[in-house]
Design an enzyme around this catalytic site. Structure first.
Site, mmCIF file in Angstrom:
data_model
loop_
_atom_site.group_PDB
_atom_site.id
_atom_site.type_symbol
_atom_site.label_atom_id
_atom_site.label_comp_id
_atom_site.label_asym_id
_atom_site.label_seq_id
_atom_site.Cartn_x
_atom_site.Cartn_y
_atom_site.Cartn_z
ATOM 1 N N ILE A 33 31.625 33.834 42.565
ATOM 2 C CA ILE A 33 31.797 32.385 42.466
ATOM 3 C C ILE A 33 33.210 32.062 41.998
ATOM 4 O O ILE A 33 33.813 32.824 41.242
ATOM 5 C CB ILE A 33 30.740 31.766 41.507
ATOM 6 C CG1 ILE A 33 30.899 30.245 41.418
ATOM 7 C CG2 ILE A 33 30.768 32.415 40.136
ATOM 8 C CD1 ILE A 33 29.778 29.527 40.683
ATOM 9 N N CYS A 34 33.727 30.933 42.471
ATOM 10 C CA CYS A 34 35.042 30.452 42.079
ATOM 11 C C CYS A 34 36.099 31.504 42.438
ATOM 12 O O CYS A 34 36.100 32.021 43.539
ATOM 13 C CB CYS A 34 35.036 30.083 40.593
ATOM 14 S SG CYS A 34 36.407 29.032 40.089
ATOM 15 N N ASP A 35 37.001 31.840 41.538
ATOM 16 C CA ASP A 35 38.045 32.811 41.860
ATOM 17 C C ASP A 35 37.474 34.189 42.196
ATOM 18 O O ASP A 35 38.102 34.958 42.916
ATOM 19 C CB ASP A 35 39.045 32.937 40.699
ATOM 20 C CG ASP A 35 40.437 32.454 41.084
ATOM 21 O OD1 ASP A 35 40.572 31.779 42.132
ATOM 22 O OD2 ASP A 35 41.391 32.743 40.341
#
Length: 199
Positions: free
Chosen positions: A102-104
């Site tokens: 998730i995300c980066d």
């Protein structure tokens, strides 16, 4: 026998992205799952919110027998040291086990070439292409959605911790689909607007 779910957390990890998943697994999973943490070393890891966690494993001591590997976003995935996680993610992917980012951490999977043959999402396509460079050739498979599961790979952008959690719960069959939907709706919509079970 309980199934082990490994969560990779680096310094300045996004604690809220992990909390929804781990609490739901613990509450809905009826003791069938065991939560374990992995980091670059066995030293304390501090979250963005200030929580300190002592990881169960470092990269060198990860057990061979686990059900899923979940990479939690945060501020450290672009550091050189984070590259030590690549081999672990690649091994998980090659074995066909559940892999999430998730995300980066989703974009990090792009730097490992893992997103080239699965439908996926991330924070931003242009950022993903720039960071992953020639390791990323999966632009045609990029979809601007909150969270996606394809071929046992789950990706989500940083605004989608609940959607990410829901996809993981479904993929692991932590509970039946209705129970997971009820859990998601309750947390997403709140007590006053979520459809509540009829008594």
């Amino acid at each position: 026998m309980s199934k082990t779910i490994l969560f990779v957390i680096l310094q300045q990890y996004a604690d809220w992205e992990a909390a929804y998943i781990t609490s739901a697994i613990s509450m809905l999973g009826q003791g069938n799952y065991e939560i374990k943490t992995v980091s670059l070393s066995k030293d304390y890891v501090q979250s963005i919110g200030g929580f300190k966690v002592l990881p169960d494993y470092d990269v060198a001591s990860v057990p061979d027998d686990y059900e899923a590997l979940i990479l939690i976003g945060g501020m450290t995935w672009r550091s050189e040291n984070a590259q030590l996680i690549k081999a672990l993610a690649e091994d998980c992917f090659q074995r066909g086990r559940l892999l999430g980012g998730i995300c980066d951490a989703s974009a990090f999977l792009g730097t490992a070439g893992i997103l080239n043959h699965v439908v996926h999402t991330s924070n931003d396509l242009n950022d993903l292409k720039q960071w992953a460079g020639t390791n990323y050739t999966g632009e045609a498979n990029y979809t601007a959605k909150q969270a996606i599961c394809d071929k046992n790979v789950i990706t989500a952008n940083g605004t989608a911790p609940l959607e990410f959690a829901k996809e993981i719960l479904l993929a692991l069959h932590v509970a039946d689909e209705k129970t997971i939907a009820d859990w998601y709706n309750f947390h997403k919509l709140g007590a006053y607007t979520a459809p509540m079970p009829q008594m």
